[in-house]
Every structure is written in structure tokens, then in C-alpha cells.
Design a protein around this motif. Structure first.
Motif, PDB file in Angstrom:
ATOM      1  N   LYS A  54       0.863  -1.185   0.000  1.00 37.91           N
ATOM      2  CA  LYS A  54       0.000   0.000   0.000  1.00 37.91           C
ATOM      3  C   LYS A  54       0.896   1.230   0.000  1.00 37.91           C
ATOM      4  O   LYS A  54       1.977   1.216   0.606  1.00 37.91           O
ATOM      5  CB  LYS A  54      -0.905   0.002   1.233  1.00 37.91           C
ATOM      6  CG  LYS A  54      -2.025  -1.023   1.148  1.00 37.91           C
ATOM      7  CD  LYS A  54      -3.051  -0.784   2.242  1.00 37.91           C
ATOM      8  CE  LYS A  54      -4.138  -1.840   2.147  1.00 37.91           C
ATOM      9  NZ  LYS A  54      -5.168  -1.672   3.195  1.00 37.91           N
TER      10      LYS A  54
ATOM     11  N   THR B 110     -16.736   1.820  -8.669  1.00 38.34           N
ATOM     12  CA  THR B 110     -16.206   2.985  -7.938  1.00 38.34           C
ATOM     13  C   THR B 110     -15.866   4.168  -8.845  1.00 38.34           C
ATOM     14  O   THR B 110     -15.401   5.190  -8.354  1.00 38.34           O
ATOM     15  CB  THR B 110     -14.912   2.597  -7.206  1.00 38.34           C
ATOM     16  OG1 THR B 110     -14.031   1.976  -8.152  1.00 38.34           O
ATOM     17  CG2 THR B 110     -15.202   1.639  -6.061  1.00 38.34           C
TER      18      THR B 110
ATOM     19  N   GLN C   5     -16.857   5.083  -3.431  1.00 34.73           N
ATOM     20  CA  GLN C   5     -17.577   3.814  -3.259  1.00 34.73           C
ATOM     21  C   GLN C   5     -19.061   3.940  -3.566  1.00 34.73           C
ATOM     22  O   GLN C   5     -19.700   2.986  -3.991  1.00 34.73           O
ATOM     23  CB  GLN C   5     -17.425   3.295  -1.817  1.00 34.73           C
ATOM     24  CG  GLN C   5     -15.995   2.990  -1.396  1.00 34.73           C
ATOM     25  CD  GLN C   5     -15.440   1.720  -2.019  1.00 34.73           C
ATOM     26  OE1 GLN C   5     -16.139   0.998  -2.735  1.00 34.73           O
ATOM     27  NE2 GLN C   5     -14.166   1.451  -1.776  1.00 34.73           N
TER      28      GLN C   5
ATOM     29  N   GLN D 185      -7.740   4.583  -7.218  1.00 33.56           N
ATOM     30  CA  GLN D 185      -8.284   3.325  -6.679  1.00 33.56           C
ATOM     31  C   GLN D 185      -8.453   3.478  -5.172  1.00 33.56           C
ATOM     32  O   GLN D 185      -7.652   4.174  -4.536  1.00 33.56           O
ATOM     33  CB  GLN D 185      -7.291   2.166  -6.901  1.00 33.56           C
ATOM     34  CG  GLN D 185      -7.032   1.811  -8.338  1.00 33.56           C
ATOM     35  CD  GLN D 185      -8.237   1.200  -9.017  1.00 33.56           C
ATOM     36  OE1 GLN D 185      -9.045   0.510  -8.395  1.00 33.56           O
ATOM     37  NE2 GLN D 185      -8.366   1.454 -10.304  1.00 33.56           N
ATOM     38  N   PRO D 186      -9.427   2.752  -4.598  1.00 31.52           N
ATOM     39  CA  PRO D 186      -9.388   2.605  -3.141  1.00 31.52           C
ATOM     40  C   PRO D 186      -8.042   1.968  -2.775  1.00 31.52           C
ATOM     41  O   PRO D 186      -7.574   1.076  -3.489  1.00 31.52           O
ATOM     42  CB  PRO D 186     -10.552   1.649  -2.852  1.00 31.52           C
ATOM     43  CG  PRO D 186     -11.428   1.688  -4.069  1.00 31.52           C
ATOM     44  CD  PRO D 186     -10.519   1.997  -5.226  1.00 31.52           C
ATOM     45  N   GLN D 187      -7.385   2.445  -1.712  1.00 33.06           N
ATOM     46  CA  GLN D 187      -6.033   1.963  -1.394  1.00 33.06           C
ATOM     47  C   GLN D 187      -5.987   0.436  -1.213  1.00 33.06           C
ATOM     48  O   GLN D 187      -4.973  -0.206  -1.525  1.00 33.06           O
ATOM     49  CB  GLN D 187      -5.518   2.683  -0.139  1.00 33.06           C
ATOM     50  CG  GLN D 187      -4.021   2.619   0.073  1.00 33.06           C
ATOM     51  CD  GLN D 187      -3.165   3.189  -1.060  1.00 33.06           C
ATOM     52  OE1 GLN D 187      -2.092   2.670  -1.349  1.00 33.06           O
ATOM     53  NE2 GLN D 187      -3.622   4.243  -1.711  1.00 33.06           N
ATOM     54  N   ASP D 188      -7.105  -0.152  -0.809  1.00 32.49           N
ATOM     55  CA  ASP D 188      -7.160  -1.617  -0.641  1.00 32.49           C
ATOM     56  C   ASP D 188      -6.958  -2.357  -1.958  1.00 32.49           C
ATOM     57  O   ASP D 188      -6.655  -3.553  -1.960  1.00 32.49           O
ATOM     58  CB  ASP D 188      -8.522  -2.033  -0.051  1.00 32.49           C
ATOM     59  CG  ASP D 188      -8.626  -1.679   1.422  1.00 32.49           C
ATOM     60  OD1 ASP D 188      -7.578  -1.367   2.038  1.00 32.49           O
ATOM     61  OD2 ASP D 188      -9.757  -1.718   1.958  1.00 32.49           O
ATOM     62  N   ASN D 189      -7.166  -1.680  -3.079  1.00 33.95           N
ATOM     63  CA  ASN D 189      -6.991  -2.341  -4.387  1.00 33.95           C
ATOM     64  C   ASN D 189      -5.547  -2.308  -4.879  1.00 33.95           C
ATOM     65  O   ASN D 189      -5.216  -2.988  -5.850  1.00 33.95           O
ATOM     66  CB  ASN D 189      -7.855  -1.656  -5.458  1.00 33.95           C
ATOM     67  CG  ASN D 189      -9.336  -1.910  -5.260  1.00 33.95           C
ATOM     68  OD1 ASN D 189      -9.739  -2.609  -4.335  1.00 33.95           O
ATOM     69  ND2 ASN D 189     -10.153  -1.332  -6.139  1.00 33.95           N
TER      70      ASN D 189
ATOM     71  N   PRO E  56      -2.547  -3.340  -3.511  1.00 35.05           N
ATOM     72  CA  PRO E  56      -1.696  -4.547  -3.431  1.00 35.05           C
ATOM     73  C   PRO E  56      -1.925  -5.538  -4.574  1.00 35.05           C
ATOM     74  O   PRO E  56      -0.971  -6.153  -5.054  1.00 35.05           O
ATOM     75  CB  PRO E  56      -2.088  -5.146  -2.074  1.00 35.05           C
ATOM     76  CG  PRO E  56      -2.485  -3.948  -1.264  1.00 35.05           C
ATOM     77  CD  PRO E  56      -3.201  -3.039  -2.230  1.00 35.05           C
ATOM     78  N   ASP E  57      -3.161  -5.678  -5.044  1.00 34.92           N
ATOM     79  CA  ASP E  57      -3.465  -6.634  -6.119  1.00 34.92           C
ATOM     80  C   ASP E  57      -3.645  -5.954  -7.466  1.00 34.92           C
ATOM     81  O   ASP E  57      -4.209  -6.551  -8.389  1.00 34.92           O
ATOM     82  CB  ASP E  57      -4.749  -7.397  -5.782  1.00 34.92           C
ATOM     83  CG  ASP E  57      -4.536  -8.343  -4.627  1.00 34.92           C
ATOM     84  OD1 ASP E  57      -3.399  -8.832  -4.477  1.00 34.92           O
ATOM     85  OD2 ASP E  57      -5.491  -8.574  -3.863  1.00 34.92           O
TER      86      ASP E  57
END
Ligand code: NAD
Ligand code: MG
Length: 299
Positions: free
Chosen positions: A23, A200, A148, A247-251, A253-254
Motif C-alpha cells: 500500500k 467505484t 464507493q 483506486q481505493p487503497q485496498d486495491n 496490493p493486487d
């Protein structure tokens, strides 16, 4: 990454970094220096073959990401370049100027906000004056801010996304066209989001669909003058746009793992299509949208 990364035959799956990534939140518009791992814009790898010798190009968003890679490639192909970017991106832009000048090409910086119609007009005027004319307009600048829920998408954001991505395109094309000679080209930047919108990205995806229609309509309108108009539609690319709110930061890593190639594209992998569309090699191509998506086909 080896110097011949783009020219030696190899497996594209392992050519560049694959997820997972850390992240890495940045504030918009972001900088290439905070990307982990670092992005490849072709700084050490892109080789020119004289395909744009003597051409005069304006590139928006030229400080970072896909626009930086296009600027490096265009300079190595022999073009002089006017670069546009936001004033707070001066540090990234300076590096691109140095790379262009290292090729013996002219680099003229015109920072400013494309949401302003007056600025768009003055950008074209400065490009024409600085380069002695204009042959290639490359619209790469874009705003992408994930939300979101439609309830959180403000009118201000909706307006800013449309101003940056669609109105600026209209203003720049309109101002540039009187200066463009036969053989000139316009290249716009759409997205896989034009066709496969994320939940999103309501405002952003809508602008990218608009860019596809605008590109096709303008291509039909100006081909009688010998001017071609095309678009590039990238899939996920490793640029500051994404970790700085795209992007939402959670996206992060992938990021890119959803493509058949399982990794994001690097800006250096997008530059060759801009070169092709700018050069006379694409003389029979207009009104087209070219996907560079890691295997998710466009319709
Ligand atoms: P980036 O952040 O490196 O480039 C975007 C640039 O847009 C910024 O550097 C900035 O100079 C410019 N910009 C933004 N708002 C502006 C304004 N108001 N005035 C002037 N300039 C402004 O990211 P990138 O991913 O290289 O983005 C380039 C283009 O590629 C954008 O149009 C984007 O929508 C498109 N795209 C990116 C991806 C991706 O995954 N990175 C995917 C599809 C399409
Ligand atoms: Mg930037």
C-alpha cells in the motif's frame, strides 16, 4: 531491468513486476518517485528509429505515467515537444525535459490547469509559437478519483472529472485544429473503463466512454483535411494516478492481478502505440481505439 527490455524476446508475464505491491497512498496528482516498485517509462530502454523526425508534438500529462513514456519515446523518435502538466508536478516534469533535451530535441514546459478553457487556448498558442507549428496533439492528462457510493460523489468532483477529461479534450482539439496540417494526428486516451466500468468510477468511466465517441466523431469530421484521430485505451497501468486516489487503497496490493497477464502494464509498454498512431506508419488508421489491456479484450 535490462536496457533491451522492450526488444529482447521474453515472457511478458515475467517481464515486469507482478502483485502483490505495498500500500502506498499519495495525494493527487502524485509523483513517479513514490511508486513502489518504480515504474518503467522507457528512460533506459526506449530506442528511437526516426519515425517522428522533425515532428512538433504537444503532450498533456507529460510529467508522469503514460504521458512521460510517450514524451520520452517521441523525443527518441525525433520530435520536439511541448509538455503540459500541473504546476505542482514541476519536479517530475523537469526530469522529462532533461531526457528530451538529452536527445537533442526541443522541450518546452507549459504547466497549467486544463480545466480552464482560456488556459487550453493559450497552451495551443504557446505550442504553435514555441515549435513553429503543431503536427501531433496527444491528450493524456486525466483525473480519476474513486468513490464507493454515488452519495459520496460530489457535484464538484463530477464537474472536475468531466472538465479535465472531456471539456479539455474538446477545447484543445478545437484550438489546435486550425493549426494542424494534412498528415497531422490527434491521439486521445480512453480506458478499458470506457467499456467495462468499475463500480467505484461512475464519473471517470463516463468520461472515458465520452472520449471514445468524441474520437470516432471527430475522426470522421476532420479526415477530409487529411487529419487522423485515434485513441488508446489502457487497462491497469502502474502510474501515480492509481495510488493517489484513482483506486481505493485496498486495491493497490493486487493492482493488475485481474488481467489475464496477472500484472499491471508499465508506461513503457504503452508508448509504442502512441508512436505508431502519431507516425505516418498508421496512415490508413483513423477513428480507432486501441486496447493495451494485458489481455482483457475491448468490444
Ligand atoms: P498520471 O497521474 O501519471 O498522469 C495523469 C496526468 O494528468 C498528471 O500527471 C497530470 O499532469 C495530468 N492532469 C490531471 N489533472 C490535470 C489538470 N486539471 N490540468 C492539467 N493536467 C492535469 O497517470 P496515468 O495513468 O499515466 O494517466 C494518463 C492517462 O491514462 C489518463 O487519461 C488516464 O485516465 C489514462 N488511463 C490510465 C490508466 C491506469 O491504469 N493508469 C488506465 C486507463 C487509462
Ligand atoms: Mg503527474
Amino acid at each position: 531491468m535490462p536496457d533491451d527490455n522492450q526488444y529482447s524476446m521474453q515472457n511478458p508475464l515475467t517481464q515486469y513486476p507482478q502483485p502483490p505491491f505495498p500500500k502506498q497512498p499519495q495525494s493527487a496528482p502524485g509523483t513517479v518517485h513514490d511508486l513502489q516498485p518504480a515504474a518503467d517509462h522507457g528512460e533506459t530502454s526506449y530506442k528511437g528509429f526516426g519515425r517522428l523526425a522533425g515532428r512538433r508534438a504537444l503532450i498533456t500529462g507529460a510529467d508522469s505515467g503514460i504521458g512521460r513514456a510517450a514524451a520520452i519515446a517521441f523525443a527518441r523518435e525525433g520530435a520536439d515537444i511541448v509538455l503540459n502538466y500541473l504546476p505542482e508536478e514541476e519536479a517530475d516534469a523537469r526530469e522529462v525535459v532533461q531526457l528530451i533535451e538529452a536527445e537533442g530535441r526541443k522541450a518546452i514546459s507549459v504547466p497549467g490547469d486544463l480545466k480552464d478553457e482560456q488556459f487550453c487556448q493559450s497552451l495551443i498558442d504557446k505550442a504553435v509559437a514555441g515549435l513553429g507549428g503543431l503536427d501531433i496533439l496527444v491528450n493524456v492528462a486525466g483525473k480519476q478519483t474513486a468513490q464507493q457510493d454515488i452519495a459520496e460523489l460530489t457535484t464538484e468532483q463530477f464537474d472536475a472529472t468531466f472538465k479535465t477529461n472531456v471539456y479539455a479534450l474538446f477545447w484543445l482539439c478545437k484550438a489546435a485544429l486550425p493549426h494542424l496540417p494534412a498528415g497531422a494526428t490527434i491521439i486521445n486516451t480512453a480506458s478499458i473503463q470506457s467499456y467495462q466500468p468499475s463500480a467505484t468510477l461512475l464519473d471517470y468511466a463516463s468520461t472515458k466512454s465520452a472520449i471514445v465517441a468524441f474520437t470516432k466523431a471527430l475522426a470522421k469530421q476532420v479526415i477530409s483535411k487529411g487529419i487522423r484521430v485515434n485513441a488508446v485505451a489502457p487497462g491497469p497501468f502502474w502510474t501515480p494516478l492509481q495510488p493517489s486516489g484513482g483506486q481505493p487503497q485496498d486495491n493497490i496490493p493486487d493492482f493488475g492481478s485481474e488481467t489475464p497477464m496477472g500484472r499491471p502494464g508499465q508506461p513503457a509498454e504503452c508508448a509504442p502505440i502512441y508512436v505508431l498512431l502519431a507516425s505516418q506508419e498508421s496512415s490508413y488508421i483513423t477513428g480507432e481505439v486501441f486496447g493495451v489491456t494485458g489481455g482483457n479484450p475491448l468490444p
